[in-house]
Design an enzyme around this catalytic site. Structure first.
Site, PDB file in Angstrom:
ATOM      1  CB  ALA A  11      -0.856   0.051   1.194  1.00 41.65           C
ATOM      2  CG  ASP A  72      12.736  -6.518  -9.522  1.00 39.72           C
ATOM      3  OD1 ASP A  72      12.284  -6.693  -8.531  1.00 39.72           O
ATOM      4  OD2 ASP A  72      13.553  -6.788 -10.115  1.00 39.72           O
ATOM      5  CG  ASP A 158      16.098   1.356   3.486  1.00 35.43           C
ATOM      6  OD1 ASP A 158      16.756   1.347   2.311  1.00 35.43           O
ATOM      7  OD2 ASP A 158      15.027   1.499   3.776  1.00 35.43           O
ATOM      8  CG  HIS A 183      16.018   2.954  -5.213  1.00 42.86           C
ATOM      9  ND1 HIS A 183      15.947   3.382  -4.043  1.00 42.86           N
ATOM     10  CD2 HIS A 183      15.428   1.538  -5.178  1.00 42.86           C
ATOM     11  CE1 HIS A 183      15.554   2.408  -3.161  1.00 42.86           C
ATOM     12  NE2 HIS A 183      15.305   1.307  -4.035  1.00 42.86           N
TER      13      HIS A 183
END
Length: 200
Positions: A11, A72, A158, A183
């Protein structure tokens, strides 16, 4: 208002793309894959981010008859020749085990000096129409890999990627700060003129 489908059950991604399209004056009826629960997830058999994004976008466009967007993404480490790349989510051999993937990567890079720990997050975003028309754009977030995780935000790698120009990791950025340089954000924003041209 044209309906667009984003091939994801995340979501957060739907919200992010919706905001980007709205900001660009393209207020489409954007829905995620959850709106079509009968459609199975697509196997990501491509060997590049772009191929996997296109596989998902085309499958969703064919199944729904709607313009479909898919993305992707993953981490590319320079000293590893671009790996983990498309295997980012399953680098440890277990799909989606973020901690195992991160720990394995850190172990593999343990002896690599800071100046050689350059890497980037990469994202390919694809738009496919039911008639087979396709476009792909890409976005990158370059940085350097830390020797140890820092921060509790985000996911995946991350906690170890420090974006260029920052002294904190992606996991220490606020969601708004991360979206501005990420990105995926860059790829989605690059997709805006494509949506305007092909979908209207």
């Amino acid at each position: 208002m044209t309906r667009l489908i984003l091939a994801t059950r995340n979501a957060g991604k739907v919200t992010e793309l919706h905001a980007i399209l709205a900001d660009a004056g393209l207020p489409h009826d954007l829905v995620g894959a959850d709106a079509y629960p009968e459609i199975p997830d697509v196997k990501e058999t491509g060997v590049t981010f772009a191929e996997n994004a296109l596989l998902k976008a085309h499958a969703m466009a064919r199944a729904t008859g709607l313009p479909a967007i898919a993305d992707d993404s993953g981490l590319a480490v320079d000293v590893l020749g671009g790996a983990p790349g498309i295997f980012s989510a399953r680098w440890s051999g277990i799909h989606g085990n973020d901690r195992a993937n991160l720990d394995l990567l850190l172990a593999q890079l343990a002896d690599i000096a800071p100046e050689h720990r350059t890497a980037h997050f990469a994202c390919a975003a694809a738009l496919a129409l039911p008639d087979g028309t396709e476009r792909v754009v890409e976005g990158r977030m370059p940085g350097t890999l830390r020797h140890a995780p820092s921060g509790t935000g985000g996911f995946g790698y991350d906690p170890i990627l420090q974006p260029d120009g920052y002294d904190i990791t992606c996991a220490e950025l606020t969601p708004a700060e991360k979206n501005a340089i990420s990105h995926r954000g860059k790829a989605f924003r690059a997709l805006v003129p494509v949506v305007r041209e092909l979908v209207g």
